[in-house]
Design a protein around this motif. Structure first.
Motif, PDB file in Angstrom:
ATOM      1  N   ALA A 166     -22.599 -13.312  41.469  1.00 38.04           N
ATOM      2  CA  ALA A 166     -23.362 -12.065  41.609  1.00 38.04           C
ATOM      3  C   ALA A 166     -22.509 -10.859  41.932  1.00 38.04           C
ATOM      4  N   HIS A 167     -21.232 -11.041  42.241  1.00 42.36           N
ATOM      5  CA  HIS A 167     -20.471  -9.955  42.858  1.00 42.36           C
ATOM      6  C   HIS A 167     -20.295  -8.740  41.952  1.00 42.36           C
ATOM      7  N   ASP A 168     -20.380  -8.922  40.627  1.00 38.43           N
ATOM      8  CA  ASP A 168     -20.179  -7.801  39.700  1.00 38.43           C
ATOM      9  C   ASP A 168     -21.458  -7.362  38.988  1.00 38.43           C
ATOM     10  N   LEU A 169     -22.601  -7.839  39.425  1.00 38.33           N
ATOM     11  CA  LEU A 169     -23.854  -7.508  38.727  1.00 38.33           C
ATOM     12  C   LEU A 169     -24.116  -6.007  38.690  1.00 38.33           C
ATOM     13  N   GLY A 170     -23.638  -5.273  39.683  1.00 36.23           N
ATOM     14  CA  GLY A 170     -23.934  -3.847  39.768  1.00 36.23           C
ATOM     15  C   GLY A 170     -22.988  -2.946  39.017  1.00 36.23           C
ATOM     16  N   HIS A 171     -22.032  -3.516  38.296  1.00 35.79           N
ATOM     17  CA  HIS A 171     -21.068  -2.669  37.587  1.00 35.79           C
ATOM     18  C   HIS A 171     -21.710  -1.921  36.425  1.00 35.79           C
ATOM     19  N   THR A 172     -21.237  -0.716  36.242  1.00 33.78           N
ATOM     20  CA  THR A 172     -21.668   0.146  35.147  1.00 33.78           C
ATOM     21  C   THR A 172     -20.999  -0.295  33.848  1.00 33.78           C
ATOM     22  N   PRO A 173     -21.384   0.290  32.707  1.00 35.55           N
ATOM     23  CA  PRO A 173     -20.553   0.118  31.516  1.00 35.55           C
ATOM     24  C   PRO A 173     -19.181   0.758  31.750  1.00 35.55           C
ATOM     25  N   PHE A 174     -18.199   0.267  31.052  1.00 35.68           N
ATOM     26  CA  PHE A 174     -16.832   0.807  31.076  1.00 35.68           C
ATOM     27  C   PHE A 174     -16.125   0.607  32.413  1.00 35.68           C
ATOM     28  N   GLY A 175     -16.513  -0.427  33.147  1.00 39.87           N
ATOM     29  CA  GLY A 175     -15.782  -0.811  34.341  1.00 39.87           C
ATOM     30  C   GLY A 175     -15.735   0.262  35.416  1.00 39.87           C
ATOM     31  N   HIS A 176     -14.597   0.302  36.113  1.00 39.85           N
ATOM     32  CA  HIS A 176     -14.460   1.266  37.213  1.00 39.85           C
ATOM     33  C   HIS A 176     -14.443   2.703  36.705  1.00 39.85           C
ATOM     34  N   THR A 177     -14.076   2.901  35.447  1.00 39.57           N
ATOM     35  CA  THR A 177     -14.112   4.246  34.873  1.00 39.57           C
ATOM     36  C   THR A 177     -15.545   4.761  34.829  1.00 39.57           C
ATOM     37  N   GLY A 178     -16.464   3.923  34.348  1.00 42.11           N
ATOM     38  CA  GLY A 178     -17.875   4.307  34.330  1.00 42.11           C
ATOM     39  C   GLY A 178     -18.428   4.519  35.721  1.00 42.11           C
ATOM     40  N   GLU A 179     -18.009   3.661  36.660  1.00 41.78           N
ATOM     41  CA  GLU A 179     -18.476   3.805  38.038  1.00 41.78           C
ATOM     42  C   GLU A 179     -17.986   5.119  38.653  1.00 41.78           C
ATOM     43  N   ASP A 180     -16.721   5.446  38.425  1.00 41.80           N
ATOM     44  CA  ASP A 180     -16.187   6.696  38.974  1.00 41.80           C
ATOM     45  C   ASP A 180     -16.963   7.901  38.440  1.00 41.80           C
ATOM     46  N   ALA A 181     -17.247   7.872  37.125  1.00 42.16           N
ATOM     47  CA  ALA A 181     -17.977   8.993  36.519  1.00 42.16           C
ATOM     48  C   ALA A 181     -19.390   9.089  37.079  1.00 42.16           C
ATOM     49  N   LEU A 182     -20.071   7.953  37.186  1.00 39.65           N
ATOM     50  CA  LEU A 182     -21.451   7.972  37.677  1.00 39.65           C
ATOM     51  C   LEU A 182     -21.495   8.349  39.153  1.00 39.65           C
ATOM     52  N   HIS A 183     -20.516   7.917  39.924  1.00 40.84           N
ATOM     53  CA  HIS A 183     -20.486   8.270  41.344  1.00 40.84           C
ATOM     54  C   HIS A 183     -20.378   9.786  41.527  1.00 40.84           C
ATOM     55  N   LEU A 184     -19.530  10.433  40.731  1.00 47.76           N
ATOM     56  CA  LEU A 184     -19.400  11.892  40.832  1.00 47.76           C
ATOM     57  C   LEU A 184     -20.694  12.590  40.441  1.00 47.76           C
ATOM     58  N   LEU A 185     -21.323  12.106  39.387  1.00 46.74           N
ATOM     59  CA  LEU A 185     -22.589  12.711  38.947  1.00 46.74           C
ATOM     60  C   LEU A 185     -23.703  12.504  39.969  1.00 46.74           C
ATOM     61  N   MET A 186     -23.619  11.403  40.707  1.00 47.90           N
ATOM     62  CA  MET A 186     -24.659  11.079  41.695  1.00 47.90           C
ATOM     63  C   MET A 186     -24.348  11.620  43.083  1.00 47.90           C
ATOM     64  N   GLN A 187     -23.265  12.344  43.244  1.00 48.19           N
ATOM     65  CA  GLN A 187     -22.920  12.871  44.560  1.00 48.19           C
ATOM     66  C   GLN A 187     -24.061  13.654  45.213  1.00 48.19           C
ATOM     67  N   PRO A 188     -24.775  14.518  44.487  1.00 48.93           N
ATOM     68  CA  PRO A 188     -25.884  15.242  45.139  1.00 48.93           C
ATOM     69  C   PRO A 188     -27.058  14.355  45.528  1.00 48.93           C
ATOM     70  N   TYR A 189     -27.063  13.112  45.056  1.00 49.34           N
ATOM     71  CA  TYR A 189     -28.217  12.234  45.258  1.00 49.34           C
ATOM     72  C   TYR A 189     -27.861  10.945  46.008  1.00 49.34           C
ATOM     73  N   GLY A 190     -26.711  10.940  46.665  1.00 53.62           N
ATOM     74  CA  GLY A 190     -26.343   9.768  47.459  1.00 53.62           C
ATOM     75  C   GLY A 190     -25.221   8.929  46.891  1.00 53.62           C
ATOM     76  N   GLY A 191     -24.638   9.350  45.755  1.00 53.62           N
ATOM     77  CA  GLY A 191     -23.499   8.632  45.191  1.00 53.62           C
ATOM     78  C   GLY A 191     -23.904   7.335  44.510  1.00 53.62           C
ATOM     79  N   PHE A 192     -22.892   6.582  44.094  1.00 58.41           N
ATOM     80  CA  PHE A 192     -23.107   5.299  43.435  1.00 58.41           C
ATOM     81  C   PHE A 192     -22.033   4.329  43.871  1.00 58.41           C
ATOM     82  N   ASP A 193     -22.428   3.092  44.140  1.00 58.43           N
ATOM     83  CA  ASP A 193     -21.493   2.047  44.552  1.00 58.43           C
ATOM     84  C   ASP A 193     -21.936   0.742  43.898  1.00 58.43           C
ATOM     85  N   HIS A 194     -21.019   0.059  43.213  1.00 64.40           N
ATOM     86  CA  HIS A 194     -21.449  -1.112  42.431  1.00 64.40           C
ATOM     87  C   HIS A 194     -21.882  -2.282  43.304  1.00 64.40           C
TER      88      HIS A 194
END
Length: 380
Positions: free
Chosen positions: A93-121
């Motif tokens: 289960a440890h990677d179920l929360g990953h975005t598409p495109f690995g950590h690159t996708g996560e970094d992009a989504l985290h920045l976009l979600m900064q006003p709304y609490g961020g994102f963490d896989h």
């Protein structure tokens, strides 16, 4: 023989929604099986590790990585007398929360979600197994045991301070005791992850031509492994030589964790899983010497693989895909599929809308994100 500090399914803390237990499977076995049969687990087949999923048939995906982590975790868990089923459930289960495109996708989504609490896989994995999987008649999510949820949430150690919103929301209604360490089984899953990706990233980087065997022969552990193979199998063809050497690297890491952790468990004096949680430090660790060697290997992989020019070009391309899709869906939520519209209709504010959009984006596979971007924007 199971150790006294192992997690015992007969004394597990149970599930948030009460269920009758199985006659044939322990509660941790059922957790593992529910994870394997989940939609999120199947989607890992088309989510990348380092390369975009479709770039080659032999590179690791999140699915193959998760299976490799589970195999390593079961080996270590069995050697230490721990509960292998719980270890495997957390590992799968440890990677179920990953975005598409690995950590690159996560970094992009985290920045976009900064006003709304961020994102963490890691937090997103909790959101998936407690809410977003919607297949069972009696509950949302997978209704996993407390122990498995704890392991997913904090297998990397206590989670304190400013919690990711997805974890904070769930912890408010089901306390996972985030300030403590997780069980030894969950700690094993975390180090199995380190072992698996250090080994397979070397293999994938060589296959991709990002570096050569000559480039890695001066690295610790690796140089000794190649020397050992050459002594035992002189003249071995290049592919077999590489495989045998990286097998040896794998074995060194696994053996080190078992030996070091056995000593740490004994030194801790722990006689129960609760004493493992209350311990002042993790009981599953690499030795100091091997950890130092791994840092050197990681630095090499960072500069020669994760930041290789070809990989960086692809990172820029897939970052743009996430950066395009998120504001488009925020501005026109009708573009989301019909089964997401009910949640959107009950979203009380923009923050909740953003979190629904984030859930949708995070659940995409690499190929689906590429297809949707092409459909909505044309080529990158």
């Amino acid at each position: 023989m199971r150790a006294s500090y192992a997690s015992d399914p007969s004394t597990a803390r149970g599930r948030r929604v009460r269920e009758e237990e199985s006659t044939f499977r322990s509660c941790f076995q059922r957790d593992r099986d529910r994870i394997i049969h989940s939609s999120a687990f199947r989607r890992l087949k088309h989510k990348t590790q380092v390369f975009v999923e479709h770039e080659g048939d032999y590179y690791r995906t999140r699915l193959t990585h998760s299976i490799e982590v589970a195999q390593v975790a079961r080996t270590i868990s069995g050697a230490l007398g721990l509960n292998a089923e719980l270890t495997e459930a957390v590992a799968l289960a440890h990677d179920l929360g990953h975005t598409p495109f690995g950590h690159t996708g996560e970094d992009a989504l985290h920045l976009l979600m900064q006003p709304y609490g961020g994102f963490d896989h890691n937090a997103q994995a909790i959101r998936i197994v407690t809410s977003l999987e919607r297949h069972y008649a009696g509950f949302d999510g997978l209704n996993l045991t407390w122990e498995t949820l704890e392991g997913i949430a904090k297998h990397n150690g206590p989670v304190v301070g400013n919690l990711p919103y997805a974890l904070a929301d769930y912890n408010a209604v089901h306390d996972l005791e985030l300030h403590t360490y997780a069980s030894a089984e969950a700690q094993v899953a975390a180090l199995a992850d380190d072992i698996a990706y250090n080994n397979h990233d070397l293999h994938d980087g060589l296959r991709a031509g990002l570096f050569t065997e000559a480039d890695i022969l001066n690295l610790p552990i690796i140089s000794e492994a190649y020397d050992g193979v050459d002594r035992l199998h002189p003249g071995l063809d290049a592919n077999r030589r590489r495989h045998e050497a990286l097998r040896q690297v794998f074995g060194v890491m696994v053996g080190d964790v078992i030996d070091t952790s056995r000593d740490l468990l004994q030194a801790s004096g722990a006689q129960s899983v609760e004493e493992i949680r209350a311990n002042k430090a993790p009981v599953i660790q690499f030795s100091t010497a091997l950890w130092s060697d791994l840092q050197e290997i990681r630095h090499f992989l960072f500069t020669r693989m994760y930041r290789a020019p070809s990989v960086m070009m692809k990172r820029a391309e897939v970052t743009k895909i996430v950066e395009d899709l998120f504001p488009l869906f925020m501005g026109n939520t009708a573009l989301l599929p019909e089964n997401w519209q009910a949640d959107l209709a009950h979203a009380p504010d923009k923050t909740h809308v953003a979190r629904i959009v984030s859930d949708y984006l995070a659940g995409m596979t690499d190929r689906y994100a590429l297809q949707e971007h092409a459909r909505l924007f044309g080529s990158v």
